[in-house]
Design a protein around this motif. Structure first.
Motif, short mmCIF file in Angstrom:
data_model
loop_
_atom_site.label_atom_id
_atom_site.label_comp_id
_atom_site.label_asym_id
_atom_site.label_seq_id
_atom_site.Cartn_x
_atom_site.Cartn_y
_atom_site.Cartn_z
N GLU A 22 0.84 -1.20 0.00
CA GLU A 22 0.00 0.00 0.00
C GLU A 22 0.87 1.25 0.00
O GLU A 22 0.55 2.24 -0.67
CB GLU A 22 -0.91 0.01 1.22
N VAL A 23 1.97 1.21 0.75
CA VAL A 23 2.90 2.34 0.77
C VAL A 23 3.51 2.53 -0.61
O VAL A 23 3.57 3.64 -1.14
CB VAL A 23 4.00 2.14 1.84
N MET A 24 3.93 1.41 -1.24
CA MET A 24 4.52 1.48 -2.58
C MET A 24 3.52 2.08 -3.57
O MET A 24 3.89 2.91 -4.40
CB MET A 24 4.97 0.11 -3.03
N ARG A 25 2.27 1.64 -3.48
CA ARG A 25 1.24 2.14 -4.40
C ARG A 25 1.08 3.66 -4.24
O ARG A 25 0.83 4.36 -5.22
CB ARG A 25 -0.08 1.43 -4.12
N GLU A 26 1.27 4.17 -3.03
CA GLU A 26 1.09 5.60 -2.78
C GLU A 26 2.32 6.43 -3.11
O GLU A 26 2.18 7.57 -3.56
CB GLU A 26 0.69 5.83 -1.31
N VAL A 27 3.53 5.91 -2.90
CA VAL A 27 4.73 6.73 -3.09
C VAL A 27 5.36 6.58 -4.47
O VAL A 27 6.09 7.45 -4.90
CB VAL A 27 5.79 6.47 -1.98
N LEU A 28 5.08 5.47 -5.15
CA LEU A 28 5.61 5.28 -6.50
C LEU A 28 4.64 5.88 -7.50
O LEU A 28 3.44 5.97 -7.25
CB LEU A 28 5.78 3.78 -6.79
N THR A 29 5.16 6.25 -8.66
CA THR A 29 4.25 6.65 -9.73
C THR A 29 3.50 5.40 -10.19
O THR A 29 3.91 4.27 -9.89
CB THR A 29 5.02 7.22 -10.94
N LYS A 30 2.43 5.58 -10.93
CA LYS A 30 1.68 4.42 -11.41
C LYS A 30 2.57 3.53 -12.27
O LYS A 30 2.52 2.30 -12.14
CB LYS A 30 0.45 4.87 -12.21
N ALA A 71 -4.43 -2.55 -10.39
CA ALA A 71 -3.76 -1.29 -10.70
C ALA A 71 -4.15 -0.77 -12.07
O ALA A 71 -4.22 0.44 -12.29
CB ALA A 71 -2.24 -1.47 -10.61
N LYS A 72 -4.42 -1.70 -13.00
CA LYS A 72 -4.78 -1.32 -14.36
C LYS A 72 -6.29 -1.19 -14.55
O LYS A 72 -6.76 -0.90 -15.64
CB LYS A 72 -4.20 -2.34 -15.34
#
Length: 92
Positions: A22-30, A71-72
């Protein structure tokens, strides 16, 4: 059911207040997040059946395919049932 509702091989992530993915999904670009998911699909698919004690690798690859579909914005029904291609077939 969201991919976050499932964990393969224990509950160490689900027991956290927020899961690392969840952290990765928020801090990384899509694009970065999708690349991370694809990298894990490749890793677990290629490792399936080859690493001692890693009998869950095929399920982990399928789990990351579910995260990728989410994600897609794609349907995720039945993704955990998809076969993993043995990337090492025919190599010795």
């Amino acid at each position: 059911m969201s991919a976050l509702d499932t964990q393969i091989g224990g509950d160490h992530y689900k027991s956290m207040p927020i899961q690392p993915i969840e952290v990765m999904r928020e801090v990384l670009t899509k694009e970065e997040y999708i690349g991370f998911l694809k990298g894990n699909i490749i890793k677990y698919s290629m490792r399936a059946g080859k690493k001692e004690g890693a009998s869950d690798d095929a399920d982990k690859a399928a789990h990351y395919r579910q995260f990728l579909a989410e994600a897609k914005g794609e349907p995720t029904n039945g993704l955990l049932d998809l076969p993993v291609i043995d990337m090492g077939a025919g190599r010795d």
